[in-house]
Write an enzyme that holds these catalytic residues in place. Structure first.
Site, mmCIF file in Angstrom:
data_model
loop_
_atom_site.group_PDB
_atom_site.id
_atom_site.type_symbol
_atom_site.label_atom_id
_atom_site.label_comp_id
_atom_site.label_asym_id
_atom_site.label_seq_id
_atom_site.Cartn_x
_atom_site.Cartn_y
_atom_site.Cartn_z
ATOM 1 N N ASP A 49 34.940 41.482 56.121
ATOM 2 C CA ASP A 49 35.254 42.283 54.932
ATOM 3 C C ASP A 49 36.541 41.751 54.283
ATOM 4 O O ASP A 49 37.306 41.030 54.913
ATOM 5 C CB ASP A 49 35.418 43.760 55.308
ATOM 6 N N GLU A 50 36.745 42.113 53.038
ATOM 7 C CA GLU A 50 37.908 41.650 52.256
ATOM 8 C C GLU A 50 37.978 40.118 52.265
ATOM 9 O O GLU A 50 39.066 39.525 52.387
ATOM 10 C CB GLU A 50 39.217 42.261 52.784
ATOM 11 N N CYS A 77 31.006 52.298 30.323
ATOM 12 C CA CYS A 77 30.056 52.243 29.205
ATOM 13 C C CYS A 77 28.616 52.104 29.692
ATOM 14 O O CYS A 77 27.688 52.155 28.904
ATOM 15 C CB CYS A 77 30.405 51.088 28.271
HETATM 16 ZN ZN LIG Z 1 32.110 48.450 29.397
#
Ligand SMILES: [Zn+2]
Length: 195
Positions: free
Chosen positions: A87-88, A147
């Site tokens: 991990d990392e 978004c």
């Molecule tokens: Zn965006």
């Protein structure tokens, strides 16, 4: 043939959850796995890989000084090893990524590395750059921007909630990160006007 896998993501994509689930699947089949994570996160997660949904597992901490090939050879001298999870992985050095490649090529154990692709400045981490260059198998773990588009970038937020444009690649202090699509990352960084 054993392979070197790299699963990369932006922040908060659940990569530790996916790593722990995959390690669990191996163990459930009676196989032995080794979990490694960077000591750069050792302060809070001392010797553990934890996920945000509350599962965790013990892990061996690595620093950028450790020879991972030698470390894994030592583990294999004591018993069986069927897979290695890292991990990392963005914090690996280039040399350590080559050590992991040699683990697959010479010790014949698959290595599954998980990490961030880029830092908050939009630059590749050393470990991620090397893994993108030489891993046998690349997989993107997806997460979304506010978004709804795919998030590929990360911003680091200061105490005032504004995106930081400068600073060390690895933050010592506790900071907040936000994953964004490239467009909203540029706007948040003030590199291109919104609108
Ligand atoms: Zn965006």
């Amino acid at each position: 043939m054993a392979k070197l896998y790299f699963s990369y993501a932006a922040m908060n994509a659940g990569k530790s959850t996916i790593l722990l689930q995959a390690a669990h699947n191996y163990r459930e089949r009676g196989m032995d796995v080794l979990l490694l994570t960077s000591e750069l996160y050792g302060g809070t997660e001392d010797g553990h890989i934890s996920s945000r949904i509350g599962i965790s597992s013990e892990a061996t901490l690595y620093s950028d000084k450790v020879d991972l090939f030698a470390l894994i050879q030592e583990v294999m001298a004591k018993g069986r090893l069927d897979a290695i999870f890292v991990d990392e992985a963005q914090f690996l050095t280039k040399a350590q990524v080559w050590q992991l490649a040699r683990v697959t090529d010479y010790l014949h154990v698959p290595v599954l590395a998980y990490g961030l692709r880029t830092d908050f400045r939009g630059e590749l981490f050393e470990g991620s750059a090397a893994l993108l260059a030489i891993a046998d198998n690349l997989r993107e773990i997806r997460t979304i921007c506010e978004c709804g588009s795919k998030a590929t970038m990360v911003v680091r937020l200061g105490p005032d909630g504004k995106a930081l444009t400068e600073g060390d690649q690895v933050s010592i202090e506790k900071t907040t990160y936000l994953s964004l699509c490239r467009r909203h990352w540029e706007e948040r960084m003030g590199r291109f006007p919104a609108g």
